[in-house]
Scaffold this active site. Structure first.
Site, PDB file in Angstrom:
ATOM      1  NE  ARG A 128      -4.212  -2.013   1.668  1.00  0.00           N
ATOM      2  CZ  ARG A 128      -4.260  -3.082   2.521  1.00  0.00           C
ATOM      3  NH1 ARG A 128      -3.403  -3.285   3.457  1.00  0.00           N
ATOM      4  NH2 ARG A 128      -5.184  -3.874   2.044  1.00  0.00           N
ATOM      5  CE  LYS A 150      -0.954  13.705 -14.895  1.00  0.00           C
ATOM      6  NZ  LYS A 150      -1.354  14.080 -16.176  1.00  0.00           N
ATOM      7  CD  GLU A 192       7.170  15.726 -22.846  1.00  0.00           C
ATOM      8  OE1 GLU A 192       6.426  16.819 -22.800  1.00  0.00           O
ATOM      9  OE2 GLU A 192       6.788  14.807 -22.666  1.00  0.00           O
ATOM     10  CE  LYS A 234       4.899  17.278 -14.468  1.00  0.00           C
ATOM     11  NZ  LYS A 234       5.092  16.075 -14.997  1.00  0.00           N
ATOM     12  CD  GLU A 244      -4.297  16.110 -16.125  1.00  0.00           C
ATOM     13  OE1 GLU A 244      -2.989  15.451 -15.757  1.00  0.00           O
ATOM     14  OE2 GLU A 244      -5.010  15.835 -17.376  1.00  0.00           O
ATOM     15  NE  ARG A 248       0.270  16.867 -13.080  1.00  0.00           N
ATOM     16  CZ  ARG A 248       0.461  16.182 -12.438  1.00  0.00           C
ATOM     17  NH1 ARG A 248       0.373  16.085 -11.173  1.00  0.00           N
ATOM     18  NH2 ARG A 248       1.703  15.537 -12.907  1.00  0.00           N
ATOM     19  CG  ASN A 252      -2.201  16.584 -20.545  1.00  0.00           C
ATOM     20  OD1 ASN A 252      -1.380  15.897 -20.065  1.00  0.00           O
ATOM     21  ND2 ASN A 252      -3.325  16.825 -19.767  1.00  0.00           N
ATOM     22  CG  HIS A 255       1.214  15.422 -23.919  1.00  0.00           C
ATOM     23  ND1 HIS A 255       2.018  16.259 -24.168  1.00  0.00           N
ATOM     24  CD2 HIS A 255       2.048  14.534 -23.319  1.00  0.00           C
ATOM     25  CE1 HIS A 255       3.244  16.181 -23.717  1.00  0.00           C
ATOM     26  NE2 HIS A 255       3.237  14.825 -23.354  1.00  0.00           N
ATOM     27  CG  HIS A 259      -1.051  10.275 -25.167  1.00  0.00           C
ATOM     28  ND1 HIS A 259      -1.686  10.840 -24.108  1.00  0.00           N
ATOM     29  CD2 HIS A 259       0.288  10.464 -24.693  1.00  0.00           C
ATOM     30  CE1 HIS A 259      -0.889  11.261 -23.120  1.00  0.00           C
ATOM     31  NE2 HIS A 259       0.514  10.752 -23.523  1.00  0.00           N
ATOM     32  CG  HIS A 273       6.206  10.661 -24.558  1.00  0.00           C
ATOM     33  ND1 HIS A 273       4.860  10.401 -24.942  1.00  0.00           N
ATOM     34  CD2 HIS A 273       6.367  11.344 -23.815  1.00  0.00           C
ATOM     35  CE1 HIS A 273       4.240  11.570 -24.172  1.00  0.00           C
ATOM     36  NE2 HIS A 273       5.249  12.085 -23.598  1.00  0.00           N
TER      37      HIS A 273
END
Ligand code: NAD
Ligand code: ZN
Length: 377
Positions: A128, A150, A192, A234, A244, A248, A252, A255, A259, A273
């Site tokens: 956990r 993330k 990026e 960031k 997000e 936030r 993206n 992105h 993606h 990427h």
């Protein structure tokens, strides 16, 4: 020996603050950093990939041993995006349990964004939640993926669709590790960097125009500047909106297009990427320009800079790419930023003026995608 100098960007999240340390030779001080960030740890597992292991695993391991930790170096994972899978996650958790990593121990993610994402997810699940340290060794991971918490893996439905928000206990960005990074990877990470300028910092984009070429040629001082500026940008966004729910999403930019391209090309080595992000950034500018909300001159400037940096700017540049517009559109609709059945897209009113919209004209987007697939950039 005194620890190498580093600059610190604090990520001041109210219930889990941590520091990003940026500097040369930081890996040699890894033990000191783990001791400071995770004082109760006794054993430390290092997870890395097959490319990074021969370069930096010994250095990281002895730094930890020097600080008195019991070190478990796991068998290095395969390099590449395919490693962000359920299968790797399961094997990784199994190995960490076999290594008897306890809840109070520590895990070190040593590598690029792939390692950071899958190890972060494993750390969040193991017992956990076991604390972990990000040691990003690619430009992309240093400027983006190691900061913000993330984590994730890819599934056949798309990228990063399974994951968690789980912040690292510390991030150590050793700029020295970029010296061994293949140029193609350096360029991909640079996309990026440029993204931050395009979102809300036109002065930083201008800095990129002046310094990008030297940075990519290996100038470590400029690389450090870029990492500092990117991490600050960031961190600012992550502090304001960790989960997000609002701003936030600006990160993206490019992105949703990226993606879709990555999903369509099957996450192979034909498209990294960051390379997909470069194409996505240009598509966001091109679509915004078509919609009449972005000055054409800004699109030209962005496209010119990405090309000068040696990055592709159109889907037609992707080797072996064959998806059609309906396929791309359906991948875009599967993107996890979608909510209430509506696609959320980051568009621009110009360089440094990104915004999130849920009012995308799908017919216009579909027509745009068809034209993009016909055009060589
Ligand atoms: N979590 C986030 O917020 C976030 C943000 C951006 C990107 N990402 C994810 O990051 C991933 C991409 O990360 P990446 O570009 O770092 O890819 P990567 O981890 O695959 O690393 C790129 C390649 O460089 C090699 N490598 C790493 N460091 C090296 C070094 N110092 N010297 C020589 N070779 C080295 C790796 O073995 C690999 O072959 C994607 O999966 C993307 O989705 C996540
Ligand atoms: Zn990205």
């Amino acid at each position: 020996v005194s620890p190498p100098l580093s600059r610190i960007v604090p990520v001041t999240l109210p219930d889990r603050p941590y520091e990003v340390h940026i500097g040369h030779g930081l890996l040699a001080a890894l033990g000191t950093h783990v001791r400071a960030a995770i004082p109760r740890a006794r054993r430390v597992a290092i997870v890395t990939d097959e490319h990074v292991a021969p370069l930096y695993l010994a250095r990281a391991g002895s730094a930890l041993e020097l600080a008195g930790f019991e070190v478990v170096a796991l068998v290095p994972l395969d390099a590449g995006e395919e490693t962000k899978s359920f299968q790797t996650l399961e094997e990784l958790l199994d190995d960490l349990l076999d290594a008897e990593i306890e809840r109070s121990d520590a895990i070190v993610a040593l590598g690029g964004g792939v390692i950071g994402d899958v190890v972060g997810l494993a750390a969040s699940l193991l017992r956990r939640g076991v604390k972990f340290i990000q040691c990003p060794t690619t430009l992309l991971a240093q400027v983006d993926s190691s900061v913000g918490g993330k984590t994730g893996i890819d599934t056949r439905q798309g990228k990063n669709l399974v994951g968690s928000f789980y912040q690292p206990a510390r991030v150590l960005a050793d700029i020295g590790t970029l010296a061994t990074l293949p140029v193609r990877e350096l360029k991909a990470g640079y996309a990026e960097v440029v993204k931050y300028g395009l979102i809300d910092d036109p002065d930083f984009f201008a800095w990129c125009e002046r310094n990008g070429a030297a940075l990519l040629a290996g100038d470590a001082v400029l690389q450090e500047e870029a990492v500092m500026a990117s991490v600050k940008a960031k961190a600012r966004v992550v502090i304001a909106d960790e989960r997000e729910e609002g701003q936030r999403a600006l990160l993206n930019l490019g992105h949703t297009f990226a993606h879709a391209l990555e999903t369509a090309s099957g996450y192979g080595s034909a498209l990294l990427h960051g390379e997909a992000v470069a194409i996505g950034l240009r598509m966001a500018f091109a679509f915004s320009t078509e919609l009449g909300i972005c000055p054409p001159a800004d699109e030209v400037r962005v496209s010119a800079h990405l090309k000068k940096a040696g990055l592709s700017t159109g889907p037609r540049d992707i080797p072996g790419f064959s998806a059609d517009a309906p396929a791309l559109l359906s991948h875009m609709m599967q993107d996890k930023k979608k909510s209430g059945g509506k696609l959320a897209l980051v568009l621009v009113r110009g360089i440094g003026k990104a915004f999130v919209t849920r009012e995308v004209d799908i017919a216009a987007l579909s027509a745009f995608l068809s034209r993009q697939l016909q055009q060589t950039a």
